[in-house]
Motif scaffolding. Sequence first.
Motif, PDB file in Angstrom:
ATOM      1  N   VAL A  84       9.258   0.526   1.478  1.00 50.75           N
ATOM      2  CA  VAL A  84      10.080   0.598   0.270  1.00 50.75           C
ATOM      3  C   VAL A  84       9.874   1.982  -0.361  1.00 50.75           C
ATOM      4  N   PRO A  85      10.944   2.757  -0.581  1.00 49.77           N
ATOM      5  CA  PRO A  85      10.790   4.113  -1.129  1.00 49.77           C
ATOM      6  C   PRO A  85      10.033   4.120  -2.451  1.00 49.77           C
ATOM      7  N   ALA A  86       9.280   5.180  -2.686  1.00 52.79           N
ATOM      8  CA  ALA A  86       8.467   5.291  -3.895  1.00 52.79           C
ATOM      9  C   ALA A  86       9.302   5.145  -5.157  1.00 52.79           C
ATOM     10  N   GLU A  87      10.548   5.649  -5.112  1.00 50.60           N
ATOM     11  CA  GLU A  87      11.389   5.609  -6.314  1.00 50.60           C
ATOM     12  C   GLU A  87      11.861   4.196  -6.659  1.00 50.60           C
ATOM     13  N   ASN A  88      11.567   3.223  -5.800  1.00 53.81           N
ATOM     14  CA  ASN A  88      11.955   1.841  -6.074  1.00 53.81           C
ATOM     15  C   ASN A  88      10.872   1.061  -6.809  1.00 53.81           C
ATOM     16  N   VAL A 114       4.372  -7.582  -6.225  1.00 55.18           N
ATOM     17  CA  VAL A 114       3.449  -7.408  -5.101  1.00 55.18           C
ATOM     18  C   VAL A 114       2.108  -6.926  -5.642  1.00 55.18           C
ATOM     19  N   ARG A 115       1.056  -7.237  -4.918  1.00 52.79           N
ATOM     20  CA  ARG A 115      -0.280  -6.801  -5.337  1.00 52.79           C
ATOM     21  C   ARG A 115      -0.531  -5.386  -4.797  1.00 52.79           C
ATOM     22  N   THR A 116      -0.784  -4.461  -5.717  1.00 56.45           N
ATOM     23  CA  THR A 116      -1.004  -3.070  -5.321  1.00 56.45           C
ATOM     24  C   THR A 116      -2.421  -2.584  -5.618  1.00 56.45           C
ATOM     25  N   ASP A 117      -3.202  -3.384  -6.348  1.00 55.61           N
ATOM     26  CA  ASP A 117      -4.597  -3.012  -6.622  1.00 55.61           C
ATOM     27  C   ASP A 117      -5.472  -4.255  -6.502  1.00 55.61           C
ATOM     28  N   GLU A 159       0.851  -1.192   0.000  1.00 57.54           N
ATOM     29  CA  GLU A 159       0.000   0.000   0.000  1.00 57.54           C
ATOM     30  C   GLU A 159       0.886   1.240   0.000  1.00 57.54           C
ATOM     31  N   PHE A 160       0.506   2.226  -0.782  1.00 56.70           N
ATOM     32  CA  PHE A 160       1.295   3.455  -0.875  1.00 56.70           C
ATOM     33  C   PHE A 160       0.817   4.466   0.163  1.00 56.70           C
ATOM     34  N   ASP A 161       1.750   4.978   0.983  1.00 49.12           N
ATOM     35  CA  ASP A 161       1.360   5.913   2.048  1.00 49.12           C
ATOM     36  C   ASP A 161       1.744   7.356   1.737  1.00 49.12           C
ATOM     37  N   THR A 221       4.799   8.344   0.523  1.00 46.67           N
ATOM     38  CA  THR A 221       6.253   8.387   0.294  1.00 46.67           C
ATOM     39  C   THR A 221       6.845   6.994   0.104  1.00 46.67           C
ATOM     40  N   HIS A 222       6.177   5.961   0.656  1.00 49.51           N
ATOM     41  CA  HIS A 222       6.699   4.592   0.612  1.00 49.51           C
ATOM     42  C   HIS A 222       5.600   3.603   0.245  1.00 49.51           C
ATOM     43  N   TRP A 223       6.030   2.487  -0.322  1.00 53.84           N
ATOM     44  CA  TRP A 223       5.163   1.319  -0.458  1.00 53.84           C
ATOM     45  C   TRP A 223       5.376   0.435   0.769  1.00 53.84           C
ATOM     46  N   VAL A 224       4.312   0.124   1.477  1.00 53.42           N
ATOM     47  CA  VAL A 224       4.407  -0.680   2.704  1.00 53.42           C
ATOM     48  C   VAL A 224       4.008  -2.120   2.344  1.00 53.42           C
ATOM     49  N   VAL A 225       4.968  -3.023   2.463  1.00 56.15           N
ATOM     50  CA  VAL A 225       4.812  -4.387   1.958  1.00 56.15           C
ATOM     51  C   VAL A 225       4.549  -5.356   3.107  1.00 56.15           C
ATOM     52  N   ASN A 226       3.563  -6.228   2.918  1.00 54.53           N
ATOM     53  CA  ASN A 226       3.275  -7.301   3.861  1.00 54.53           C
ATOM     54  C   ASN A 226       2.993  -8.587   3.078  1.00 54.53           C
ATOM     55  N   GLY A 227       3.485  -9.705   3.618  1.00 51.93           N
ATOM     56  CA  GLY A 227       3.224 -10.984   2.965  1.00 51.93           C
ATOM     57  C   GLY A 227       4.417 -11.918   3.054  1.00 51.93           C
ATOM     58  N   GLN A 228       4.439 -12.912   2.178  1.00 57.21           N
ATOM     59  CA  GLN A 228       5.470 -13.950   2.230  1.00 57.21           C
ATOM     60  C   GLN A 228       5.838 -14.398   0.825  1.00 57.21           C
ATOM     61  N   LYS A 229       7.135 -14.569   0.608  1.00 57.39           N
ATOM     62  CA  LYS A 229       7.661 -15.180  -0.607  1.00 57.39           C
ATOM     63  C   LYS A 229       8.249 -16.548  -0.264  1.00 57.39           C
TER      64      LYS A 229
END
Length: 387
Positions: free
Chosen positions: A219-223, A170-173, A142-144, A146-154
């Motif tokens: 994760v920074p937006a620029e990534n 990652v699923r963003t939508d 989820e984008f906050d 400035t960053h994408w906040v990632v949750n889950g498992q690989k």
Amino acid sequence: MYTEEEEAFAAEVRAFVRENCPETVREKVIGAMRITSDERRAWHRALHARGWAAPHWPAEYGGTGWSAVQTYIFAETLSEEGAPDLGSFGLKMLGPTLMRYGSDEQKARYLPRILSGEDYWCQGFSEPGAGSDLASLKTHAEFDGTHWVVNGQKMWTTMAHEANMMFALVRTDPSAPKPQMGISMLLIDLATPGIDIRPILLLNGERTTNEVFFDNVRVPAENLVGEPHKGWTYSRVVLGNERLSIARIGLNRRQLAKLKRIADADGLLDAPLFRARVVAAEIELTALEAMAVGMLERARAGLAPGIEANMLKIKGSELQQTLAQLLAEALGRRAAPYGADAIDPERPWAAALFKSHFDTRVVTIYGGSNEIQRNIIAKTLGLGAAR
């Protein structure tokens, strides 16, 4: 098959390998024994110093500008000589993807570090319940602002324990009408707080794969690679290059040469049925080589991998299994994996070949199972799903 100039080029490459890659390391590779991370990285540094770390890259990004045939000869010669493989994730998979879809800042930062080996990447695609069916992945971001906040498992993340960076889907939508439409690609520093890498140990105690957990990883937006929700499109370039790598044509060529030496020494080539199986494998390998050179020409022209990549993955992985099986049969009890009496004093490397035989069982599964690859080919050709 090659011109005098191409033969001279192969000789130059062969001399470089013998001068710069220790014989002990090359013997390990040829004997199907594991090499250390330090040994692989030392070879990467040697190639980088010579300007040969990424011959398939465009010259503007540090590539060699070689023809497709030269690039193929280089890879084949390295494999024949037993040079360590540098890995596919950074040089062969992410690098070309960033060249095509990455921002100028991403190219400037990451491509030189991939080329030099300063960054070592792993691939965060597969998940529990989302392996070959990658569109069903659940890890979300989820984008906050400035960053994408990632949750889950690989899951089954190869060499994550040695990597410092990961490119991940990652699923963003979650509301996208089709699962593939709501996926993005992120570049993740594995030192970021909230990442937990846990080993998946093999039966022999070795570790190559891992499970990776994300707990509010920022994760920074620029990534973000390219545009949000377009990761599925970008992954096709990644996976196309992965499937070409999985074909492992150079490895197959080396295995075929080893098989011929062993079979000839033991008189097996005089047995018509065994000889016919060896010949059939060589014919398949020759066809694979021709297709691989064609794919390299397409890539050099700036075209994305087509279904040829799927075809190479299928036939190349199946050929690895065929050659490993023939090698195990040719060696018989000398390739037995257990027991001191199974070790042939004249061929101490023989027992390692049976481990290689076991290892090749998985190559038709990872990178997208061959059943899935056949369905992709069938759908692309308008034939519906393969039965």
